[in-house]
Enzyme design. Structure first.
Site, PDB file in Angstrom:
ATOM      1  N   ASP A 128     -80.124 -58.014 118.560  1.00 12.35           N
ATOM      2  CA  ASP A 128     -78.763 -57.529 118.739  1.00 12.35           C
ATOM      3  C   ASP A 128     -77.787 -58.694 118.722  1.00 12.35           C
ATOM      4  OD1 ASP A 128     -76.874 -55.490 119.072  1.00 12.35           O
ATOM      5  OD2 ASP A 128     -76.779 -55.853 121.224  1.00 12.35           O
ATOM      6  N   TYR A 130     -73.514 -60.077 118.556  1.00 13.91           N
ATOM      7  CA  TYR A 130     -72.340 -60.003 119.431  1.00 13.91           C
ATOM      8  C   TYR A 130     -71.142 -60.408 118.578  1.00 13.91           C
ATOM      9  CZ  TYR A 130     -69.999 -60.988 124.009  1.00 13.91           C
ATOM     10  OH  TYR A 130     -69.185 -61.004 125.119  1.00 13.91           O
ATOM     11  N   HIS A 135     -64.337 -57.224 121.113  1.00 13.75           N
ATOM     12  CA  HIS A 135     -65.279 -56.901 122.196  1.00 13.75           C
ATOM     13  C   HIS A 135     -65.618 -58.155 123.001  1.00 13.75           C
ATOM     14  CE1 HIS A 135     -68.691 -55.210 124.345  1.00 13.75           C
ATOM     15  NE2 HIS A 135     -69.440 -56.196 123.898  1.00 13.75           N
ATOM     16  N   ARG A 144     -64.757 -63.756 132.785  1.00 15.85           N
ATOM     17  CA  ARG A 144     -64.474 -65.196 132.980  1.00 15.85           C
ATOM     18  C   ARG A 144     -62.997 -65.534 132.949  1.00 15.85           C
ATOM     19  NH1 ARG A 144     -68.980 -65.034 129.627  1.00 15.85           N
ATOM     20  NH2 ARG A 144     -67.622 -64.943 127.801  1.00 15.85           N
ATOM     21  N   GLU A 201     -72.727 -48.892 123.569  1.00 17.87           N
ATOM     22  CA  GLU A 201     -72.084 -49.862 122.692  1.00 17.87           C
ATOM     23  C   GLU A 201     -72.094 -49.275 121.292  1.00 17.87           C
ATOM     24  OE1 GLU A 201     -73.788 -53.811 123.238  1.00 17.87           O
ATOM     25  OE2 GLU A 201     -72.454 -54.110 124.961  1.00 17.87           O
ATOM     26  N   GLU A 203     -72.209 -49.556 117.668  1.00 16.47           N
ATOM     27  CA  GLU A 203     -72.644 -50.600 116.742  1.00 16.47           C
ATOM     28  C   GLU A 203     -73.162 -49.962 115.457  1.00 16.47           C
ATOM     29  OE1 GLU A 203     -75.067 -53.767 118.251  1.00 16.47           O
ATOM     30  OE2 GLU A 203     -74.414 -53.471 120.328  1.00 16.47           O
ATOM     31  N   ASP A 235     -76.250 -49.156 121.409  1.00 18.79           N
ATOM     32  CA  ASP A 235     -76.963 -50.115 122.253  1.00 18.79           C
ATOM     33  C   ASP A 235     -76.624 -49.790 123.713  1.00 18.79           C
ATOM     34  OD1 ASP A 235     -78.289 -52.371 123.194  1.00 18.79           O
ATOM     35  OD2 ASP A 235     -76.543 -53.664 122.897  1.00 18.79           O
ATOM     36  N   ARG A 239     -74.453 -51.973 132.801  1.00 20.83           N
ATOM     37  CA  ARG A 239     -73.534 -53.098 133.075  1.00 20.83           C
ATOM     38  C   ARG A 239     -73.778 -53.777 134.413  1.00 20.83           C
ATOM     39  NH1 ARG A 239     -72.279 -54.139 128.033  1.00 20.83           N
ATOM     40  NH2 ARG A 239     -71.227 -52.402 127.022  1.00 20.83           N
ATOM     41  N   GLN A 242     -76.863 -55.865 134.007  1.00 18.01           N
ATOM     42  CA  GLN A 242     -76.519 -56.980 133.112  1.00 18.01           C
ATOM     43  C   GLN A 242     -75.749 -58.077 133.846  1.00 18.01           C
ATOM     44  OE1 GLN A 242     -74.263 -55.599 129.747  1.00 18.01           O
ATOM     45  NE2 GLN A 242     -74.123 -57.602 128.762  1.00 18.01           N
ATOM     46  N   LYS A 255     -80.592 -53.937 128.658  1.00 23.40           N
ATOM     47  CA  LYS A 255     -80.532 -53.371 127.318  1.00 23.40           C
ATOM     48  C   LYS A 255     -81.898 -52.986 126.783  1.00 23.40           C
ATOM     49  CE  LYS A 255     -76.239 -55.557 126.404  1.00 23.40           C
ATOM     50  NZ  LYS A 255     -75.276 -54.810 125.607  1.00 23.40           N
ATOM     51  N   THR A 259     -82.335 -47.952 122.784  1.00 25.82           N
ATOM     52  CA  THR A 259     -81.365 -48.144 121.709  1.00 25.82           C
ATOM     53  C   THR A 259     -81.532 -46.945 120.786  1.00 25.82           C
ATOM     54  OG1 THR A 259     -81.700 -50.533 121.837  1.00 25.82           O
ATOM     55  CG2 THR A 259     -80.615 -49.701 119.851  1.00 25.82           C
ATOM     56  N   GLU A 366     -64.945 -51.454 128.268  1.00 26.46           N
ATOM     57  CA  GLU A 366     -63.625 -51.862 127.788  1.00 26.46           C
ATOM     58  C   GLU A 366     -62.591 -50.740 127.948  1.00 26.46           C
ATOM     59  OE1 GLU A 366     -66.027 -53.080 124.218  1.00 26.46           O
ATOM     60  OE2 GLU A 366     -64.173 -54.152 123.809  1.00 26.46           O
TER      61      GLU A 366
END
Ligand code: MN
Length: 423
Positions: A128, A130, A135, A144, A201, A203, A235, A239, A242, A255, A259, A366
Site C-alpha cells: 500500500d 501513500y 491526504h 504533526r 480509505e 484507493e 484500505d 485509526r 494505527q 490495516k 482490504t 479527513e
C-alpha cells in the site's frame, strides 16, 4: 461502437463494449470460470476458449480456472488478442460467430444477477502506497501540525509499506470490526478492545500482470507495461490502533485485518484514452522515477455510506484518480528499484485519493477532521467513524463520449467485533 447486446449501449451502463473487464464468477452450472462483462451479462471465457473463439496462446486453458493469474502472466499479446476477439464477437456489425449461434449464446452469456462474483485473481503480495498529496497533508496536519504535514521524503519517493495479501477480499465480503491495542493520550496504560475509530480509505489498486526479476530494476515505462489493470480498493483502517502502533515502522495491525477490492479488473487498454498526466512536480524527481508519457488516468470516484436498516446511501465523497501525485507505474518502478522481485498477482494500493475540497476527501478521518466535525447523513444520523451495520461503497468510472468505462462497486458491511475466546 455499439454492441448487439442492447443493455451494454445504455450510457449509464458500467460495462459497454469499450470496457470488457476481467473477473471470476461462480456460474449457475456450478463452475468457477474467468469471465468478462457486457451490459447485464457475464461472458463465460472458458466456453469461448474451448470453442476456439478466443486464445491466450497457451497450450492449456487459462480461463477454466478460479483466478486470472495464468491469463495475466500470458503477456500483453494475449491481453490484446483476447480483447480484440471479444470486441469482434460482441460488436454490432451484422452477425458474429456468437450472435448468430443461439446454442453458444445460451452457454456464453449469463445474466449478472445469476452469478456470484469472486476474487478475480490470487493476490501474491499486497503493498500500500501513500501517494495522495492532499491526504498526506491532511493526516500530517492532524498528527504533526501544518508545518510538518508532509514528511521530508514525500516529494521524492512514493512512500509505501508491505501489507497483507491474506486478508484482501472481494467486494461484498462482510468485515468484522478489528480489535487491537490502543492508548488514549490522557491514559497511563494501553488497553485491548474493539476499534473505536474504524475508517475507510478510497484507493485504486494496480494489478501486476508480468513479473520482474530479482536484482533487476525497471523503468517507469517497463513498469507501466507490466500492469494488467486496475480495481477499486478500500484500505479499511483502524485509526486508534494505527495512532498507537505506527511509529517507527508504519501501520501494522491497523490495516492488516481487511482490504476490499472490486470484482472486475479494468484493463489498461480500456483506460487508454483516459490517460492523463500526474500533477505538476513540486520538486524534480530523480531520473528513475520520471514518466516518459502520461501515466495517470481521469477516473471519477465516489464513496457512499448506508447505515443498518436504512434504504438510502449518502454520498460522502466525490473525487478523481488524477489527484494522485505518483502514478501506479512510478510506484511499481520504485518498488522494483532495489531489485525487489515483483510477481504476477501483486497488488499495489494507490494511497488514499483525496481531492482538495472536503467534499472530495477519501477517508472519514479527513471528512470528520479527526472526529471533531461529525457529518450528517440523509435520514438524519450523524457519523464521525464507521458504526456496526454500516455499509460502505466505493464506485468509479471514466466518462467517455456517450459511454462509461465503469469499475462497478467495491462494498463492505461492518459486523461487530469478536472477542478472543476465554475472555
Ligand atoms: Mn492506504
Amino acid at each position: 461502437m455499439k454492441s448487439w447486446i442492447e443493455s451494454a449501449n445504455n450510457p449509464q451502463c458500467h460495462f459497454p463494449i469499450q470496457n470488457l473487464p476481467f473477473g471470476v464468477a461462480i456460474l449457475p452450472n456450478g463452475k468457477q470460470n474467468c469471465v468478462s462483462a457486457i451490459g447485464d451479462y457475464v461472458v463465460d471465457l472458458a466456453v469461448l476458449e474451448a470453442a476456439g473463439l478466443i486464445t491466450s496462446h497457451n497450450s492449456q486453458s487459462v480461463f477454466n480456472q478460479s483466478a486470472l493469474n495464468d491469463f495475466m502472466q500470458s503477456g500483453a499479446k494475449a491481453w490484446d488478442d483476447v480483447r480484440a476477439s471479444l470486441t469482434t464477437l460482441l460488436r454490432k456489425a451484422g452477425s458474429t460467430s456468437l450472435s448468430a449461434n443461439d446454442t453458444l449464446k445460451q452457454q456464453v452469456l449469463i445474466p449478472l444477477d445469476d452469478v456470484t462474483l469472486m476474487m478475480p485473481f490470487k493476490v501474491s503480495e499486497y503493498t500500500d502506497f501513500y501517494s495522495g498529496k492532499q491526504h498526506a497533508t491532511n493526516v500530517g496536519t492532524m498528527f504533526r501540525g501544518p508545518e510538518n504535514a508532509l514528511p521530508p521524503n514525500w516529494l521524492h519517493i512514493p512512500i509505501g509499506y508491505n501489507g497483507r495479501a491474506s486478508t484482501v477480499v472481494v467486494s461484498g465480503t462482510p468485515i468484522i470490526r478489528p480489535s487491537g491495542q490502543t492508548k488514549s493520550p490522557d491514559a497511563d496504560q494501553p488497553t485491548f478492545g474493539p476499534c473505536k475509530r474504524l475508517d475507510i480509505e478510497l484507493e485504486m489498486g494496480a494489478v501486476v500482470g508480468i513479473p520482474s526479476k530479482m536484482g533487476h530494476p525497471i523503468s517507469v515505462q517497463q513498469a507501466d507495461d507490466m500492469i494488467f489493470g486496475y480495481v477499486l480498493l478500500n484500505d479499511w483502517s483502524a485509526r486508534d490502533i494505527q495512532a498507537w502502533e505506527y511509529q517507527p515502522l508504519g501501520p501494522f495491525q491497523a490495516k492488516a485485518f481487511a482490504t476490499s477490492i472490486s470484482p472486475w479488473i479494468i484493463t489498461k487498454a480500456a483506460l487508454e484514452q483516459f490517460r492523463t498526466t500526474t500533477p505538476q512536480r513540486e520538486k524534480p524527481l530523480l531520473k528513475y522515477l520520471q514518466e516518459p508519457k502520461p501515466m495517470s488516468y481521469d477516473i471519477e470516484l465516489t464513496v457512499s455510506i448506508q447505515p443498518d436498516k436504512s434504504n438510502t446511501p449518502t454520498t460522502i465523497s466525490h473525487t478523481n484518480y488524477n489527484n494522485l501525485y505518483y502514478s501506479a507505474a512510478q510506484q511499481l518502478a520504485h518498488h522494483a528499484s532495489s531489485g525487489c522481485k515483483m510477481n504476477t498477482g501483486d497488488l499495489l494500493g494507490s494511497g488514499t485519493i483525496s481531492g482538495t475540497e472536503k467534499s472530495g476527501f477519501g477517508s472519514l478521518l479527513e471528512i470528520s477532521w479527526g472526529g471533531q466535525e461529525p457529518l450528517t447523513l440523509d435520514g438524519g444520523q450523524t457519523r464521525t467513524f464507521i458504526e456496526d451495520g454500516d455499509t460502505l461503497t466505493l464506485s468509479g468510472w471514466a466518462q467517455g463520449d456517450g459511454y462509461k468505462i465503469g469499475f462497478g462497486e467495491c462494498t463492505g458491511t461492518i459486523l461487530p467485533a469478536i472477542k478472543i475466546s476465554g475472555e
